[in-house]
Design a protein around this motif. Sequence first.
Motif, PDB file in Angstrom:
ATOM      1  N   VAL A 120      77.251  22.289  43.829  1.00  0.00           N
ATOM      2  CA  VAL A 120      78.261  21.872  42.753  1.00  0.00           C
ATOM      3  C   VAL A 120      78.421  20.342  42.736  1.00  0.00           C
ATOM      4  O   VAL A 120      79.104  19.992  41.752  1.00  0.00           O
ATOM      5  CB  VAL A 120      79.461  22.886  42.554  1.00  0.00           C
ATOM      6  CG1 VAL A 120      79.181  24.056  42.619  1.00  0.00           C
ATOM      7  CG2 VAL A 120      80.168  22.618  44.280  1.00  0.00           C
ATOM      8  N   MET A 121      78.064  19.523  43.821  1.00  0.00           N
ATOM      9  CA  MET A 121      78.518  18.165  43.780  1.00  0.00           C
ATOM     10  C   MET A 121      77.397  17.439  44.515  1.00  0.00           C
ATOM     11  O   MET A 121      76.994  17.639  45.669  1.00  0.00           O
ATOM     12  CB  MET A 121      79.897  18.035  44.265  1.00  0.00           C
ATOM     13  CG  MET A 121      80.209  16.494  44.429  1.00  0.00           C
ATOM     14  SD  MET A 121      82.032  16.410  44.977  1.00  0.00           S
ATOM     15  CE  MET A 121      82.842  16.632  43.405  1.00  0.00           C
ATOM     16  N   THR A 122      77.163  16.495  43.935  1.00  0.00           N
ATOM     17  CA  THR A 122      75.999  15.387  44.572  1.00  0.00           C
ATOM     18  C   THR A 122      76.433  14.070  44.636  1.00  0.00           C
ATOM     19  O   THR A 122      77.002  13.539  43.534  1.00  0.00           O
ATOM     20  CB  THR A 122      74.447  15.524  43.965  1.00  0.00           C
ATOM     21  OG1 THR A 122      74.164  16.943  44.332  1.00  0.00           O
ATOM     22  CG2 THR A 122      73.234  14.634  44.891  1.00  0.00           C
ATOM     23  N   GLY A 123      76.522  13.095  45.631  1.00  0.00           N
ATOM     24  CA  GLY A 123      76.807  11.791  45.507  1.00  0.00           C
ATOM     25  C   GLY A 123      78.296  11.709  45.133  1.00  0.00           C
ATOM     26  O   GLY A 123      78.516  10.622  44.418  1.00  0.00           O
ATOM     27  N   GLY A 124      79.186  12.592  45.178  1.00  0.00           N
ATOM     28  CA  GLY A 124      80.380  12.481  44.966  1.00  0.00           C
ATOM     29  C   GLY A 124      80.760  12.765  43.578  1.00  0.00           C
ATOM     30  O   GLY A 124      82.053  12.647  43.195  1.00  0.00           O
ATOM     31  N   ARG A 125      79.838  13.372  42.853  1.00  0.00           N
ATOM     32  CA  ARG A 125      79.905  13.694  41.396  1.00  0.00           C
ATOM     33  C   ARG A 125      79.328  15.073  41.253  1.00  0.00           C
ATOM     34  O   ARG A 125      78.531  15.672  41.648  1.00  0.00           O
ATOM     35  CB  ARG A 125      79.211  12.902  40.361  1.00  0.00           C
ATOM     36  CG  ARG A 125      79.791  11.249  40.687  1.00  0.00           C
ATOM     37  CD  ARG A 125      81.150  10.934  39.960  1.00  0.00           C
ATOM     38  NE  ARG A 125      81.673   9.746  39.969  1.00  0.00           N
ATOM     39  CZ  ARG A 125      82.480   9.289  41.355  1.00  0.00           C
ATOM     40  NH1 ARG A 125      83.030  10.396  42.013  1.00  0.00           N
ATOM     41  NH2 ARG A 125      83.053   8.017  41.362  1.00  0.00           N
ATOM     42  N   ARG A 126      80.116  15.732  40.168  1.00  0.00           N
ATOM     43  CA  ARG A 126      80.003  17.140  39.810  1.00  0.00           C
ATOM     44  C   ARG A 126      78.348  17.287  39.385  1.00  0.00           C
ATOM     45  O   ARG A 126      77.917  16.294  38.897  1.00  0.00           O
ATOM     46  CB  ARG A 126      80.835  17.801  38.639  1.00  0.00           C
ATOM     47  CG  ARG A 126      82.280  17.945  39.137  1.00  0.00           C
ATOM     48  CD  ARG A 126      82.994  18.154  38.089  1.00  0.00           C
ATOM     49  NE  ARG A 126      84.443  18.601  38.326  1.00  0.00           N
ATOM     50  CZ  ARG A 126      84.825  19.988  38.404  1.00  0.00           C
ATOM     51  NH1 ARG A 126      84.004  21.117  38.289  1.00  0.00           N
ATOM     52  NH2 ARG A 126      86.243  19.929  38.687  1.00  0.00           N
ATOM     53  N   THR A 127      77.825  18.294  39.591  1.00  0.00           N
ATOM     54  CA  THR A 127      76.423  18.514  39.151  1.00  0.00           C
ATOM     55  C   THR A 127      76.155  19.148  37.747  1.00  0.00           C
ATOM     56  O   THR A 127      75.068  19.341  37.319  1.00  0.00           O
ATOM     57  CB  THR A 127      75.532  19.202  40.322  1.00  0.00           C
ATOM     58  OG1 THR A 127      76.241  20.377  40.369  1.00  0.00           O
ATOM     59  CG2 THR A 127      75.680  18.426  41.308  1.00  0.00           C
TER      60      THR A 127
END
Length: 465
Positions: free
Chosen positions: A374-381
């Motif tokens: 649900v999140m990658t690199g601190g951002r929602r996916t």
Amino acid sequence: MSEATTTDLYEVTMALSYLREGMTGPATFSLFVRDLPPERGFLVAAGLDSALDYLSHLRVGPEDVEDFAAALHRPADELRPLRGLEFTGGIRAVPEGRIVLAGEPLLEVTAPLPEAQLVETYVLNRLSHQTLIASKAARCVLAADGRPVVDFSLRRTHGPQAGFQAARLGALVGFAGTSNVAAAAATGVAAVGTMAHSYVEAFPGEEEAFRAFARTHPGPLTLLVDTYDTEAGVRVAARVLRDLDRGPGSAVRLDSGDLAVRARALLDEAGLPDVRIIASGGLDEYAVDDLVRSRAPIDVFAVGTRVGVSADAPYLDSAYKMVEYDGRPVMKLSSAKVTAPGPKQVFRRPGCADVIALADERPPGDGTPLLETVMTGGRRTGERPTLDDGRARFAADLAGLPAAARRVRAPVAPRATVSGRLAALAADVRRRIDERMPAAGSRPSRAASAARGPLRPAAHRPVSR
């Protein structure tokens, strides 16, 4: 000051030490509930969206560092490594509305170690409280056996935000409405409510109060009938509703379910079979279950305090534990609190015969994964999920839950098991930890080691928690 300071002090001290020691490798932490509260057969995952909002906006600013320094009684310059810290990691989580069991990760955080550590307190708070309340509310829906349930909890929840969450989570699991106007506006559920006893007392008598209320509110009415004598109040309400031809869609509200039978008889005698009876006052799933089993003629249950604060089980035995650091699986071995190493996945099988496995394992033939990225690199996916999405997930999972787990009293919770690979990894990590421990007094005895309950494959025993 930002929400970065909404944390326990030891998260700050550990994060600062990690930064100074150069320990910024990726760490995975698993958030799970060790044991279900008493009289619970399942939990409903909730709170993820608010946790992701926090993580998406987390940034430690200069004022936050000043506050951290003041709390530690140290110069702010010594805490400078924390300045600018953001969450840059990834999240895998169980989507809101899904049913989960003890020992199953609700969420796993993978991020540079200082970041993953600093967010522990806030994320635990969000998921633990909302999962607790959603699970309590779901039991009320089960107890009502198809009759509408509405939320009256705002005035006694532990703060307005908790009241908002109670209303939203009730809507998630099937409540038909809430008295909380802000929550109704935000979620799209019906706003419900009528009058207080003080309103009736402000007029010379009940009839004057009911007629005045009807003049202000032209639609269907809900009249509170137990300010003085309930039977007399029902008779007055029936007369007013009949005189004004306002029966269909209208209701009378009782603060006790005990007089519902007599109230129903009086309304029917008055030719008002379509006027509903709403029960409120100290209700939770146990009281609702009793009323339904007694065949009390109640059409709507209004639940409040006991549900909004989960009075019988006001906390979850939740934990946020490191399971891997810089590629090295880790586990806790202290008595009764053994954790399983490594990032994980939970595979849902028919009847909630779940298997907890390592994250890179293939699912069993009849299993589907619960945790999603649900999140990658601190951002929602992906897109922000809607309340309807959560409702659909809850309804589907509830339909597959064993009947014994859905019982209000003496439920039997399904128990997740562990995969062979996870059990083998746990045994290997434990062996390596034991080899590093001193050979003398601090080494636990064989009996103590056995008491820790080693993880074994799914075919042999439930997951150790």
